[in-house]
Design an enzyme around this catalytic site. Structure first.
Site, PDB file in Angstrom:
ATOM      1  NE  ARG A  66      48.247  38.950  56.384  1.00  0.00           N
ATOM      2  CZ  ARG A  66      49.298  39.040  57.217  1.00  0.00           C
ATOM      3  NH1 ARG A  66      49.124  39.331  58.484  1.00  0.00           N
ATOM      4  NH2 ARG A  66      50.517  38.835  56.768  1.00  0.00           N
ATOM      5  CE1 TYR A 119      21.759  33.581  57.724  1.00  0.00           C
ATOM      6  CE2 TYR A 119      23.888  32.687  58.327  1.00  0.00           C
ATOM      7  CZ  TYR A 119      22.995  33.103  57.365  1.00  0.00           C
ATOM      8  OH  TYR A 119      23.362  33.052  56.047  1.00  0.00           O
ATOM      9  CG  ASP A 192      24.031  38.406  63.962  1.00  0.00           C
ATOM     10  OD1 ASP A 192      23.709  39.468  63.385  1.00  0.00           O
ATOM     11  OD2 ASP A 192      24.288  37.348  63.349  1.00  0.00           O
ATOM     12  CE  LYS A 217      22.650  38.198  54.816  1.00  0.00           C
ATOM     13  NZ  LYS A 217      22.702  37.497  56.084  1.00  0.00           N
TER      14      LYS A 217
HETATM   15  C1  LIG Z   1      23.484  36.473  56.682  1.00  0.00           C
HETATM   16  C2  LIG Z   1      23.638  36.402  58.147  1.00  0.00           C
HETATM   17  C3  LIG Z   1      24.835  35.949  58.736  1.00  0.00           C
HETATM   18  C4  LIG Z   1      26.002  35.432  57.917  1.00  0.00           C
HETATM   19  O1  LIG Z   1      26.564  36.475  57.184  1.00  0.00           O
HETATM   20  P1  LIG Z   1      27.369  36.242  55.796  1.00  0.00           P
HETATM   21  O2  LIG Z   1      27.707  37.633  55.387  1.00  0.00           O
HETATM   22  O3  LIG Z   1      26.426  35.531  54.870  1.00  0.00           O
HETATM   23  O4  LIG Z   1      28.554  35.402  56.115  1.00  0.00           O
HETATM   24  C5  LIG Z   1      24.924  35.964  60.121  1.00  0.00           C
HETATM   25  N1  LIG Z   1      23.894  36.365  60.890  1.00  0.00           N
HETATM   26  C6  LIG Z   1      22.736  36.792  60.361  1.00  0.00           C
HETATM   27  C7  LIG Z   1      21.637  37.228  61.256  1.00  0.00           C
HETATM   28  C8  LIG Z   1      22.564  36.829  58.969  1.00  0.00           C
HETATM   29  O5  LIG Z   1      21.397  37.237  58.461  1.00  0.00           O
END
Ligand SMILES: *Cc1c(COP(=O)(O)O)cnc(C)c1O
Length: 411
Positions: A66, A119, A192, A217
């Site tokens: 962890r 998002y 982000d 992604k």
């Molecule tokens: C998919 C996404 C998230 C969330 O990520 P997860 O891996 O699904 O928890 C946050 N920000 C953006 C821009 C995303 O495309």
């Protein structure tokens, strides 16, 4: 990030950085990091001076997975190098990454300024978890105009949270300009960077304090792992995040997913270049099409923020959206006629995905609210994959044939 012994060009870092053999491991010459599944590690003895604070994974010292794990540690070194930061953390999802950053910075009574076009899951987290339950005041503003961010900042603002470009309308905000606003306010500025990946955009270089990713992604890129990442330079912030991740929440990435992500990252530059090449052809094809009203892709000169995109990004990415002629039912028929594009949410994988926000992800949002966000009934969002471009265009032609027939009937 460059210790002078290793090359620091992106493609080279993506392939091998962090995968040096761990000191103390039996050396058999693996060219990829092994998947270390152990939850706990044998300690050298009871008489050593070793305290938890002194554990140095770079010296091959591990105690409990962890806290730190050799496979995750190798991945984190690579993530830091790719974003040009000093500290990286791998999380069990993008959502976990973002929530952990906010928890490490913001206290009850504080104020956050965030893009109104975040998002959807992040926006819901800010509203339902931080604002409603944890007494954090959140202002959502149209950050495509920097002055809206500046106007929203108060003495209590401890964090500014942005995302650029946004989903599905590909709106952008000026990272360098907002970094100055956040700096003047003494607030931590997080971005982000999921949509561009570190290959096309580096917020830390533009003045952001923290960069976050949903590695689900582009970074992983193969639609077979859910994960998140955070990279930063500041040591104090990193200590806070270490506490939140390792002691507060325990929301780290598993060894197996760390391995998958390291494997995916090796081809990130190649994939991003092909995503972008295909997206550019598709954006231009759509822009010329009679049955398309508008195309939103930062690489098109018709995009209202094309100049900002060219300035702050090293590419335009693989996501675009467009508005079809007709009504919601026509758009559904268009999507259903496609064979190569898979009908699915998410993005950033090698396969092309398509979705209809008004009928899928944003269906629960009332129509007026949806349209205020620019999500009309026929807005289609595409994550362009790396298939042969001619097959993708042929597939879109199939959709347009069906649409043309329907519109001729209803006209
Ligand atoms: C998919 C996404 C998230 C969330 O990520 P997860 O891996 O699904 O928890 C946050 N920000 C953006 C821009 C995303 O495309």
């Amino acid at each position: 990030m460059n210790d002078g012994e290793h090359p620091s060009r992106f493609e080279t870092l993506a392939v091998s950085h962090g995968e040096e053999p761990t000191p103390g491991e039996p050396q058999v010459g693996d060219v990829v990091s092994p998947i270390h599944l152990a939850s706990t590690f044998a300690l050298p003895g009871l008489d050593t001076e070793m305290s938890l604070e002194d554990i140095d994974p770079d010296e091959g010292e591990f105690v409990y997975s962890r806290l730190s794990n050799p496979t995750r540690h190798a991945l984190e070194k690579r993530l830091a190098a790719l974003e040009g930061g000093k500290h990286a953390f791998a999380f069990s999802s993008g959502t976990a990454a973002i929530a952990s950053v906010v928890l490490s910075v913001v206290r009850p009574g504080d104020h956050i300024v965030a893009f109104d076009d975040l998002y959807a899951g992040t926006r819901r987290m800010f509203e339902t978890l931080f604002a409603s339950r944890l007494d954090v005041d959140v202002s959502f503003v149209d950050a495509s105009q920097t002055e809206n961010v500046a106007d929203a900042v108060t003495d209590d603002t401890s964090m500014v949270w942005m995302e650029t470009p946004t989903n599905p309308r590909m709106k952008m905000c000026d990272i360098a300009a907002i970094a100055e606003v956040a700096d003047d306010a003494g607030a931590v500025f997080g971005v982000d960077n999921t949509f561009m990946s570190p290959y096309f955009q580096n917020p830390l270089d533009l003045g952001a304090d923290v960069v976050a990713h949903s590695t689900t992604k582009y970074l992983n890129g193969h639609s077979d792992s859910v994960g998140g990442a955070v990279v930063m330079n500041d040591d104090e912030l990193a200590d806070e995040l270490t506490f939140i991740q390792q002691i507060g929440l325990g929301d780290m990435l598993s060894p197996f997913d760390s391995y998958l992500l390291m494997r995916g990252i090796k081809t990130l530059p190649l994939r991003m270049r092909q995503h972008e090449a295909n997206a550019t052809v598709i954006a231009e094809y759509l822009e010329e099409h009679d049955l398309v009203e508008t195309v939103f892709y930062p690489g098109l000169e018709s995009h209202p923020q094309h100049d900002l995109a060219s300035e702050q990004m090293h590419g335009y990415g693989g996501v675009l959206s467009f508005e079809l002629a007709g009504e919601l039912e026509d758009a559904k028929a268009f999507l259903e006629a496609l064979e190569e594009f898979t009908l699915a949410v998410s993005l950033g994988g090698v396969e092309s995905l398509i979705e209809l926000p008004a009928g899928m992800t944003h269906e629960p949002v009332p129509k007026e609210e949806r349209e205020a966000l620019g999500i009309t009934d026929t807005l289609v969002r595409v994550s362009v994959g790396i298939e042969h471009i001619d097959d993708l265009i042929d597939d879109l032609d199939r959709g347009f044939d069906v649409l043309a027939e329907r519109l001729a009937v209803t006209a």
